[in-house]
Design a protein around this motif. Structure first.
Motif, PDB file in Angstrom:
ATOM      1  N   TYR A 197     -73.925 104.870  -4.829  1.00 22.92           N
ATOM      2  CA  TYR A 197     -73.784 106.368  -6.181  1.00 22.92           C
ATOM      3  C   TYR A 197     -73.176 107.443  -6.714  1.00 22.92           C
ATOM      4  O   TYR A 197     -72.922 108.253  -7.030  1.00 22.92           O
ATOM      5  N   MET A 198     -73.034 108.153  -5.095  1.00 18.70           N
ATOM      6  CA  MET A 198     -72.886 109.615  -4.521  1.00 18.70           C
ATOM      7  C   MET A 198     -71.692 109.894  -4.968  1.00 18.70           C
ATOM      8  O   MET A 198     -70.382 109.242  -5.629  1.00 18.70           O
ATOM      9  N   THR A 199     -71.721 110.620  -6.228  1.00 16.01           N
ATOM     10  CA  THR A 199     -70.838 111.227  -6.722  1.00 16.01           C
ATOM     11  C   THR A 199     -70.833 113.100  -6.953  1.00 16.01           C
ATOM     12  O   THR A 199     -71.785 113.766  -6.503  1.00 16.01           O
ATOM     13  N   ASN A 200     -69.238 113.345  -7.089  1.00 17.98           N
ATOM     14  CA  ASN A 200     -69.185 115.135  -7.426  1.00 17.98           C
ATOM     15  C   ASN A 200     -69.398 114.636  -8.622  1.00 17.98           C
ATOM     16  O   ASN A 200     -68.195 115.130  -9.128  1.00 17.98           O
ATOM     17  N   GLY A 201     -69.610 115.491  -9.163  1.00 10.41           N
ATOM     18  CA  GLY A 201     -69.869 115.613 -11.339  1.00 10.41           C
ATOM     19  C   GLY A 201     -70.831 115.763 -11.569  1.00 10.41           C
ATOM     20  O   GLY A 201     -72.458 115.443 -10.793  1.00 10.41           O
ATOM     21  N   VAL A 202     -70.812 115.420 -12.681  1.00 11.36           N
ATOM     22  CA  VAL A 202     -71.888 115.925 -14.029  1.00 11.36           C
ATOM     23  C   VAL A 202     -72.837 113.783 -14.288  1.00 11.36           C
ATOM     24  O   VAL A 202     -71.454 113.685 -14.150  1.00 11.36           O
ATOM     25  N   VAL A 203     -74.185 113.853 -14.029  1.00 10.50           N
ATOM     26  CA  VAL A 203     -74.654 112.630 -13.936  1.00 10.50           C
ATOM     27  C   VAL A 203     -75.365 112.696 -15.294  1.00 10.50           C
ATOM     28  O   VAL A 203     -76.956 113.905 -14.435  1.00 10.50           O
ATOM     29  N   ASP A 204     -75.972 111.955 -15.997  1.00 15.13           N
ATOM     30  CA  ASP A 204     -77.549 111.576 -16.505  1.00 15.13           C
ATOM     31  C   ASP A 204     -78.581 111.192 -15.358  1.00 15.13           C
ATOM     32  O   ASP A 204     -78.048 109.125 -15.727  1.00 15.13           O
ATOM     33  N   TYR A 205     -79.397 111.138 -15.520  1.00 11.14           N
ATOM     34  CA  TYR A 205     -80.361 111.028 -14.555  1.00 11.14           C
ATOM     35  C   TYR A 205     -81.040 110.203 -15.149  1.00 11.14           C
ATOM     36  O   TYR A 205     -81.709 108.909 -14.303  1.00 11.14           O
ATOM     37  N   LEU A 206     -80.919 110.226 -16.746  1.00 15.46           N
ATOM     38  CA  LEU A 206     -82.191 108.838 -17.357  1.00 15.46           C
ATOM     39  C   LEU A 206     -81.421 107.318 -16.828  1.00 15.46           C
ATOM     40  O   LEU A 206     -82.278 106.226 -17.048  1.00 15.46           O
ATOM     41  N   LEU A 207     -80.347 107.494 -16.876  1.00 18.59           N
ATOM     42  CA  LEU A 207     -79.388 106.447 -15.761  1.00 18.59           C
ATOM     43  C   LEU A 207     -79.480 106.055 -15.038  1.00 18.59           C
ATOM     44  O   LEU A 207     -78.735 104.697 -14.655  1.00 18.59           O
ATOM     45  N   GLU A 208     -79.794 106.848 -14.506  1.00 15.17           N
ATOM     46  CA  GLU A 208     -79.741 106.363 -12.763  1.00 15.17           C
ATOM     47  C   GLU A 208     -81.342 105.703 -11.896  1.00 15.17           C
ATOM     48  O   GLU A 208     -81.258 105.746 -10.754  1.00 15.17           O
ATOM     49  N   SER A 209     -81.619 105.530 -12.623  1.00 11.75           N
ATOM     50  CA  SER A 209     -83.243 104.552 -12.491  1.00 11.75           C
ATOM     51  C   SER A 209     -82.855 103.013 -13.138  1.00 11.75           C
ATOM     52  O   SER A 209     -82.010 103.408 -14.077  1.00 11.75           O
ATOM     53  N   ARG A 210     -82.641 102.300 -12.203  1.00 15.68           N
ATOM     54  CA  ARG A 210     -82.368 100.571 -12.475  1.00 15.68           C
ATOM     55  C   ARG A 210     -83.322  99.671 -11.932  1.00 15.68           C
ATOM     56  O   ARG A 210     -84.681 100.403 -10.695  1.00 15.68           O
ATOM     57  N   LEU A 211     -83.326  98.978 -12.345  1.00 15.64           N
ATOM     58  CA  LEU A 211     -84.681  97.392 -12.238  1.00 15.64           C
ATOM     59  C   LEU A 211     -83.703  96.906 -11.244  1.00 15.64           C
ATOM     60  O   LEU A 211     -82.438  95.983 -11.371  1.00 15.64           O
ATOM     61  N   LEU A 212     -84.380  96.224 -10.140  1.00 13.87           N
ATOM     62  CA  LEU A 212     -83.224  95.674  -9.468  1.00 13.87           C
ATOM     63  C   LEU A 212     -84.466  94.185  -9.390  1.00 13.87           C
ATOM     64  O   LEU A 212     -85.573  93.705  -9.353  1.00 13.87           O
ATOM     65  N   ARG A 213     -83.667  92.625  -8.875  1.00  9.90           N
ATOM     66  CA  ARG A 213     -84.156  91.733  -8.405  1.00  9.90           C
ATOM     67  C   ARG A 213     -84.884  92.108  -7.047  1.00  9.90           C
ATOM     68  O   ARG A 213     -84.575  92.378  -6.626  1.00  9.90           O
ATOM     69  N   ALA A 214     -86.152  90.842  -7.474  1.00  6.40           N
ATOM     70  CA  ALA A 214     -87.121  91.408  -6.546  1.00  6.40           C
ATOM     71  C   ALA A 214     -86.313  90.484  -4.916  1.00  6.40           C
ATOM     72  O   ALA A 214     -86.798  90.324  -3.986  1.00  6.40           O
ATOM     73  N   ALA A 215     -85.905  89.174  -5.556  1.00  8.45           N
ATOM     74  CA  ALA A 215     -85.452  88.785  -4.972  1.00  8.45           C
ATOM     75  C   ALA A 215     -83.919  88.559  -4.331  1.00  8.45           C
ATOM     76  O   ALA A 215     -84.028  88.304  -2.630  1.00  8.45           O
ATOM     77  N   ASP A 216     -83.380  89.639  -5.129  1.00  6.08           N
ATOM     78  CA  ASP A 216     -82.066  90.258  -4.700  1.00  6.08           C
ATOM     79  C   ASP A 216     -81.921  91.326  -4.853  1.00  6.08           C
ATOM     80  O   ASP A 216     -81.272  91.610  -5.683  1.00  6.08           O
TER      81      ASP A 216
END
Length: 920
Positions: A661-680
């Motif tokens: 996800y690394m970027t040079n630019g503007v990022v909304d940190y509110l969208l940078e938290s994600r829910l991932l599957r426990a199995a995968d």
């Protein structure tokens, strides 16, 4: 009696000038304007009364009575300011007037005490010392006056340093110390650069923020670090020089002024915006003083100064710290191998190394946990650094003693080095043969006097050995640093360019070039031990800065690979500050050893010094003019502070595994938290946004007749105050080669390269596997117009219009509507509902030392498949808190370093008190 009265009046005047400078600078920082004349008059009069009474109390009272009287006068003047301020007469608030009064008077009194301590018992008049000392803060304010502003200064690098300072101060004001990772909106991805790689800049800013009662904005604190560093550079350089030869104070003053006004300093901070590099200018004099003191007299105090200076330079900027260490190893290695070979000298060197290790333990010890490549460091040291060091030492010891045992050790080291680096093995082997030849010839022809000139012969043998192996060693095209030096010559020896923005403007200038050459001549005619070694160091750095056929190639080609890695291809930029510092000390050492008895000589030297200072100050004005051109307006600064305009930089996560996800630019940190599957965990369990209230539009292109490649996209957008909008693109089968730009007034700007907006897999792009969403939002209280532009680099070959650009789905969102509701960043706090056990991936880059709680219970923090910090969530509603507490090794290293610095401070205070109590 007349002299005493004159000295007292002059001293009070100098202190009053310092007080006034504090008042003026603080008002410009706080209000971007000069203070109210009535308030200025009241505070200056009150400050003058305080410093005058303090001087009188010093002469007539002592001990507690003196300080009680001093404090009572300050309180009395403060009460007067309060009364006048409440009456509205002064135009200043009582709180600000009290702070300026205290700060200004304490600074003035401390200045007077310093001048008195430096002249007491020497016979020198105190007022001349005050002239020299007060010149450095005045000169710093003059040379760097564009920084007396609370507005952002410079371009992208200046903006990045500003963000780093804002992040550090926000954390410190929230009670976080030491600051170890980025946490605020300005560094929401948990960056470590420069926080961990050069912590002095942020920590110095935190200290100044405390001293200024947190009254200044973070950007003003950032600029204050520049002004204070510039004043420190001249003052510390002057005190270090006079500590070597206390009699030659005016010579030390001239050279210190040249050092502060050296073009390299202006180029670094104005045009190149290298804040960390500029910080080292204050502490390089301490490194050189430690080296010179140890050459004058071998004592542990010299190692204390040297270790302290090196530690501060390393904490300020690692590449320059590495070069300063390399120069120190050369100077002290030659001393220990050729003159001070007794066990006591080596034992002190070991103790000094341990002190340096203690002072920098917090920096070096846990650094391995930040690097993927640290595992290869031990093998590199054993296979390359160790045999090279042993071989060089054995060659020098063979020249000093003539013993064949040292020659045999050098041969064994050469054999070991051969398997790691053929070119360096050839160099060491050639040097061994030359050393054997020199010692053999010295037995036949004693007139060579090898034993009397061991430093010179040692350097000559090693350099000649490198030149002889050069045809079989490194080709020119494998040394980018050599190409840089050759490309900048002869511009690096010419006056500073009119714009002051070229790389060749990073130079020591005609003033210090003259000092360097005169110093080399002086120490050649009247050699001293410190002059000889500083002369050798100056010649080596000179040959690395000005291309000398063969010699520059050899010197740059033998720079160790780790030093090249942290210095980049522009090695020259890293050692130019050292060349300037060596020129100052060499000129002072040579000048101090040369007695001046003729009045004509004094007049000639004064004229030469005046010309050098005048030229140096004239060159500095070019940088000042450039500085005024790049000061951002107050409106632009306000826009830079807004979250939707904060840029993240991928290089600030250097030394860490790259996130897709690394970027040079503007990022909304509110969208940078994600829910991932426990199995995968490579799969998202739920999208961040629920795409239910969407609208679709098709962006069409409109060609700019003046610029065919500039395609305006329609329709245009307008974001309402507080609105957040997520755009999902559906690209067509077209040649998307160019840049997608989103711009608007008030500093609003986004830029995405297409077909791929980054080098990483999960950055915005055209390919089916890449994300297609970008976020636009507006935190201001006014509507934000947004214009989308595609700067096309590949128009249709048949000349037909580009046509429709993309189909875009637009979804408004708020923090509460997201799958993960981010509640805060210092520390990171979030609320999320999990239908089943799953992982929460945070915006923080993973490094060891994070701790987390889920619903109040401690939960392990692990590395996600995207190299970010993640925690496991149970089913149901969850409240997560993530903090960086550091690993046990990091906490232990911090405690060790803090203990060493406190002990060093206590020793310094004790030595100062003992010196003050000694009768003169």
């Amino acid at each position: 009696m007349a002299r005493t009265s004159f000295g007292r009046i002059f001293s009070a005047g100098v202190q009053l000038m310092l007080f006034t400078l504090v008042l003026l600078v603080s008002d410009v920082f706080l209000h971007e304007s000069w203070p109210d004349p009535r308030g200025l008059a009241v505070l200056v009069a009150g400050g003058g009364l305080v410093v005058w009474v303090q001087a009188s109390l010093t002469d007539h009272l002592s001990g507690l009575m003196r300080w009680l009287g001093f404090v009572s006068i300050i309180v009395g003047v403060w009460l007067l300011v309060c009364l006048l301020g409440r009456a509205g007469w002064t135009g200043i608030s009582p709180a600000r007037g009290a702070y300026v009064l205290w700060a200004g008077t304490i600074l003035a009194v401390a200045f007077r005490a310093l001048a008195k301590a430096r002249t007491e018992g020497t016979g020198a008049p105190q007022w001349t010392e005050e002239i020299r000392l007060v010149s450095f803060p005045v000169l710093a304010l003059w040379l760097f006056r564009p920084f007396i502003t609370s507005d952002f200064f410079g371009g992208s690098d200046g903006r990045w340093y500003g963000y780093a300072m804002i992040d550090a101060l926000q954390q410190a004001r929230a009670g976080v110390f030491p600051v170890l990772v980025g946490q605020s909106e300005f560094m929401s991805d948990g960056s470590i650069n420069p926080i961990r790689l050069a912590p002095y800049y942020q920590d110095f800013g935190i200290g100044l923020d405390i001293l200024t009662a947190r009254a200044l904005t973070p950007v003003a604190v950032q600029h204050l670090t520049v002004l204070v560093t510039a004043a420190f550079s001249g003052g510390i350089c002057y005190m270090c020089l006079t500590a070597l030869h206390p009699v030659r104070r005016w010579l030390a003053w001239v050279l210190s002024v040249l050092y502060v006004s050296v073009p390299a300093a202006g180029a670094f901070i104005y045009s190149q915006e290298m804040q960390m590099t500029f910080m080292t200018f204050a502490w390089l004099p301490v490194v050189m003083y430690g080296n010179a003191r140890l050459l004058q007299r071998e004592d542990f105090a010299g190692w204390i100064w040297l270790s302290t200076g090196l530690a501060l330079v390393w904490l300020s900027h690692a590449p320059i710290g590495a070069w300063a260490t390399l120069c120190t190893l050369g100077v002290q290695g030659l001393r220990l191998l050729t003159r001070d070979t007794q066990w006591t000298a080596w034992r002190r060197a070991g103790a000094g190394s341990l002190l340096f290790g203690g002072l920098t333990a917090f920096y070096f010890w846990p650094l391995a946990e930040l690097s993927q490549t640290s595992s290869g460091g031990t093998g590199y040291v054993i296979g390359y650094i160790l045999p090279l060091t042993v071989g060089l030492a054995a060659v020098i010891r063979h020249l000093a003693t003539g013993r064949r045992s040292w020659l045999g050790l050098a041969v064994l080291a050469t054999a070991g080095l051969w398997f790691m680096s053929r070119s360096h093995g050839r160099w060491l082997g050639t040097s061994v043969v030359l050393a054997a030849g020199v010692t053999t010839a010295d037995m036949r022809w004693p007139a060579w006097r090898v034993r009397e000139r061991l430093p010179e012969w040692s350097v000559a043998v090693l350099v000649l050995g490198g030149l002889l192996m050069l045809p079989f060693g490194l080709p020119v095209d494998e040394i980018p640093a050599l190409a840089v030096v050759q490309g900048l010559f002869p511009a690096s020896l010419q006056p500073v360019s009119g714009s002051g923005r070229g790389l060749a403007d990073i130079q020591i200038g005609y003033g210090l070039w003259t000092v360097l050459l005169l110093g080399l001549i002086a120490v050649a005619i009247r050699p001293t031990w410190e002059g000889r070694l500083f002369g050798l160091m100056g010649l080596v750095l000179l040959a690395m800065s000005v291309p000398v056929p063969g010699l520059t190639h050899f010197l740059l080609g033998t720079v160790p690979d780790p030093l090249v890695d942290i210095s980049s291809s522009t090695l020259w930029v890293r050692y130019i500050p050292l060349l300037a510092m060596v020129a100052v000390f060499l000129g002072f050492i040579g000048g101090a050893a040369w007695p001046v008895r003729s009045s004509r000589a004094m007049v000639g030297l004064a004229l030469l010094a005046g010309l050098a200072l005048g030229w140096s100050l004239r060159e500095s004005e070019k940088f000042v003019r450039h500085g005024y051109r790049v000061i951002n307006s107050a409106e632009e600064v306000s826009a830079f502070y807004r979250p939707e305009n904060i840029r993240l930089y991928s290089f600030i996560l250097r030394n860490l595994p790259a996130s897709p996800y690394m970027t040079n630019g503007v990022v909304d940190y509110l969208l940078e938290s994600r829910l991932l599957r426990a199995a995968d965990p490579t799969m998202e369990a739920r999208p961040p946004v629920d795409w239910t209230r969407t609208r679709e539009v098709t962006f069409t292109t409109k060609v700019d007749d003046r610029t065919p490649g500039r395609l305006s996209l329609e329709p245009k957008l307008t974001l309402a105050p507080g609105e957040r909008l997520l755009l999902r693109f559906e690209f067509f089968d077209k040649p998307y080669t160019g840049r997608l730009v989103c711009q608007g007034p008030n500093g609003f700007y986004r830029e995405y390269f297409l077909p791929a907006a980054g080098f990483f897999a999960k950055s915005f792009g055209v390919a089916p596997e890449r994300p297609k969403t970008i976020a636009l939002w507006n935190t201001s209280d006014r509507p934000q117009p947004v214009e989308l532009i595609f700067l096309c680099e590949e128009l249709p070959a048949d000349g037909s219009p580009f046509g429709d650009f993309a189909k875009v789905t637009m979804q408004p969102y708020t923090a509460e509507q997201l799958a993960v509701n981010t509640l805060g960043l210092i520390p990171y706090r979030a609320r999320a509902h999990a239908d089943e056990p799953m992982y929460l991936e945070t915006p923080r880059a993973f490094i060891p030392g994070y701790s987390a709680t889920v619903n109040g219970a401690y939960t392990p923090v692990t590395r996600s498949p995207n190299n970010r910090s993640m925690v496991k969530l149970p089913a149901g509603d969850n409240l997560v808190e993530l903090r960086y507490t550091g690993t046990p090794a990091l906490r232990l290293a911090f405690a060790l370093s803090a203990l060493c610095w406190c002990a060093l401070l206590a020793v310094g205070i004790q030595a100062w008190c003992r010196q003050a109590a000694t009768p003169t």
